[in-house]
Design a protein around this motif. Structure first.
Motif, PDB file in Angstrom:
ATOM      1  N   VAL A  75      88.712  42.480  42.549  1.00 16.44           N
ATOM      2  CA  VAL A  75      88.489  43.730  41.813  1.00 16.44           C
ATOM      3  C   VAL A  75      87.162  44.368  42.200  1.00 16.44           C
ATOM      4  CG1 VAL A  75      88.140  44.723  39.512  1.00 16.44           C
ATOM      5  CG2 VAL A  75      89.950  43.032  39.880  1.00 16.44           C
ATOM      6  N   GLU A  76      86.077  43.593  42.148  1.00 17.22           N
ATOM      7  CA  GLU A  76      84.744  44.157  42.345  1.00 17.22           C
ATOM      8  C   GLU A  76      84.374  44.306  43.826  1.00 17.22           C
ATOM      9  OE1 GLU A  76      82.138  41.644  40.114  1.00 17.22           O
ATOM     10  OE2 GLU A  76      82.890  42.332  38.168  1.00 17.22           O
TER      11      GLU A  76
ATOM     12  N   LEU B  51      90.325  46.497  44.232  1.00 17.70           N
ATOM     13  CA  LEU B  51      91.715  46.497  43.761  1.00 17.70           C
ATOM     14  C   LEU B  51      91.763  46.633  42.251  1.00 17.70           C
ATOM     15  CD1 LEU B  51      93.164  43.545  45.904  1.00 17.70           C
ATOM     16  CD2 LEU B  51      93.106  45.983  46.474  1.00 17.70           C
ATOM     17  N   SER B  52      92.885  47.075  41.753  1.00 21.21           N
ATOM     18  CA  SER B  52      93.092  47.088  40.304  1.00 21.21           C
ATOM     19  C   SER B  52      93.351  45.669  39.825  1.00 21.21           C
ATOM     20  CB  SER B  52      94.296  47.963  39.948  1.00 21.21           C
ATOM     21  OG  SER B  52      95.495  47.379  40.447  1.00 21.21           O
ATOM     22  N   GLN B  53      93.205  45.432  38.523  1.00 22.46           N
ATOM     23  CA  GLN B  53      93.459  44.094  37.992  1.00 22.46           C
ATOM     24  C   GLN B  53      94.921  43.700  38.184  1.00 22.46           C
ATOM     25  OE1 GLN B  53      91.913  42.657  34.340  1.00 22.46           O
ATOM     26  NE2 GLN B  53      90.029  43.835  34.432  1.00 22.46           N
ATOM     27  N   ALA B  54      95.823  44.666  38.098  1.00 24.80           N
ATOM     28  CA  ALA B  54      97.243  44.371  38.284  1.00 24.80           C
ATOM     29  C   ALA B  54      97.525  43.905  39.712  1.00 24.80           C
ATOM     30  CB  ALA B  54      98.075  45.594  37.950  1.00 24.80           C
ATOM     31  N   THR B  55      96.950  44.608  40.695  1.00 26.34           N
ATOM     32  CA  THR B  55      97.150  44.220  42.094  1.00 26.34           C
ATOM     33  C   THR B  55      96.497  42.883  42.381  1.00 26.34           C
ATOM     34  OG1 THR B  55      97.177  46.562  42.732  1.00 26.34           O
ATOM     35  CG2 THR B  55      96.842  44.944  44.484  1.00 26.34           C
TER      36      THR B  55
END
Length: 439
Positions: free
Chosen positions: A261-262, A266-270
């Motif tokens: 994510v960071e 990416l998004s948390q879902a991905t």
């Protein structure tokens, strides 16, 4: 004439081997269900790391302390648990483990402070530590020795299915019903497996009772540990487990989600989907590795070292990628390769198992199982400290993976010939002791 074979090698059944069959599968399945729930609880922080940082207002180092403490307790308990399994049997030790890890999960759900949450994770780690060695022991008591590699890989596969539940189910519950309801609700699974364990689990099939172990106090305990450690196969198993397991463990247990994510945007879902890919890859590779090792005993070390090499290369390419973010195809390949780490770590037990007699199986498994968790604990701490020291530079932080892999490979190469020579000596001795019964 009966032919003796080393445990874990394909071949005819040993004299006195457990029969296996449907009853064995049913009883073993209950033990594995306990391990399945323990892994759900163990890995639940992996999908809740960012939420935990917000809930308890902590930085990266403090966040990593959750997993470090949990693994410190887990690793520290391995030899005592191995001795307990050898002494008390599987059912009692698993029962104690279920009570402890369920209490830890409930405590984590309702913890109002960082300190209480830490204590809850430590309690969870203590209970979790009692599950896997017990399941390995249960497998050796209920299945023929030639099934050892496949049974161990299947146990690891079921554990990864628990990880899959964390990434797919618990993550959604966490963001749907909230922290307390998600963790407290998941704790109900502990109660279910506890009832199944009390009603249906047996330590061994009828007619295959182990020899009673006399109570001999501290001297006996020291001798069990010393004799297991003297076997090169036990030490080789520990270092194989050390070197192979931790890259995926660190990724799934805590730092994978923040990294994706960071650092990768990416998004948390991905990111959750990629964590799921690691688990699915683990389950698939576990079946393949189990079949290969059962049929080709000499494939153990090449598979382990090949997994370490592939992991190192993919991490190096990902961290050194010249753009701000690695491309999705590279992250997919990285997560697929990380999935092989768990099955490769199971190979460590296949070095330790034939190196020790039945009365030392729990102790030897405990020593082996310490390896990967000590490496994971060390890397979790190193990544957290380096992130804080470098302003969240994940490239530098994850470079600590290579240091531990280099250490592990050095020890594996140092011990491999010694362990092979000892294994050949045992095989020759078993042939000499073969009994010819006149017809």
């Amino acid at each position: 004439m009966s032919t003796a074979t080393s445990a874990g090698r394909a071949g005819p059944a040993l004299p006195g081997d457990p029969p296996g069959g449907r009853r064995a599968l049913a009883v073993w399945g209950i033990g594995v269900s306990v391990y399945f729930v323990a892994v759900i609880f163990r890995t639940s922080l992996g999908v809740a790391g960012l939420d935990a940082a917000d809930r308890f207002h902590v930085n990266a180092s403090a966040l990593s302390t959750f997993s470090i403490l949990q693994l410190l307790v887990y690793a520290g308990m391995q030899i005592p648990v191995g001795l307990l399994v050898d002494r008390l049997g599987t059912k009692r030790v698993l029962g104690i483990g279920v009570v402890l890890f369920t209490a830890g999960q409930l405590g984590f759900a309702f913890s109002p402070s960082y300190g209480m949450a830490l204590a809850s994770r430590a309690l969870l780690g203590c209970g979790d530590a009692m599950t896997f060695i017990s399941v390995l022991r249960l497998g050796t008591r209920w299945f023929p020795a030639r099934r050892g590699p496949m049974v161990a890989q299947l146990a690891g596969l079921v554990g990864m299915a628990g990880n899959l539940v964390s990434t797919l189910v618990l993550a959604r519950l966490l963001h749907g019903v909230g922290w307390t309801a998600a963790f407290a609700g998941s704790a109900l699974a502990g109660g279910v497996v506890f009832v199944l364990l009390l009603l249906f689990l047996k330590d061994h099939p009828e007619g295959h009772e182990p020899e009673p172990v006399p109570h001999q106090g501290a001297a006996y305990v020291r001798r069990q540990i010393a004799q297991s450690w003297r076997e090169p196969g036990t030490r080789l198993g520990l270092w194989v487990h050390f070197t192979t397991q931790f890259p995926a463990m660190v990724f799934l247990l805590l730092w994978g989600m923040p990294f994706l994510v960071e650092a990768q945007g990416l998004s948390q879902a991905t990111a959750g989907t990629l964590l799921t890919l690691v688990v699915v890859s683990n389950m698939t590779v576990g079946l393949v590795y189990g079949q290969i090792i059962a049929r080709h005993h000499t494939a153990r070390l090449p598979l382990a070292l090949g997994t370490v090499g592939a992991t190192s290369v993919l991490w190096a390419v990902t961290l050194a990628y010249p753009a701000d973010h690695a491309p999705m195809w590279l992250l997919v390949v990285l997560c697929t390769v990380l999935g092989a780490c768990g099955p490769a770590s199971m190979i460590g037990f296949d070095f330790a198992r034939p190196a020790n007699p039945p009365e030392r199986q729990g102790t030897a498994s405990g020593i082996t199982n310490m390896g990967g968790f000590v490496a994971s604990m060390t890397t979790l701490f190193a990544v957290g400290v380096l992130l804080d020291a470098t302003g969240d530079d994940y490239g530098i932080a994850f470079s600590s993976v290579f240091v531990l892999q280099a250490l592990g490979i050095t020890q594996i190469l140092r011990l491999r010939k010694r362990a092979a020579r000892r294994e050949r000596e045992r095989l020759v001795a078993s042939r000499v002791e073969t009994v010819h019964v006149p017809v």
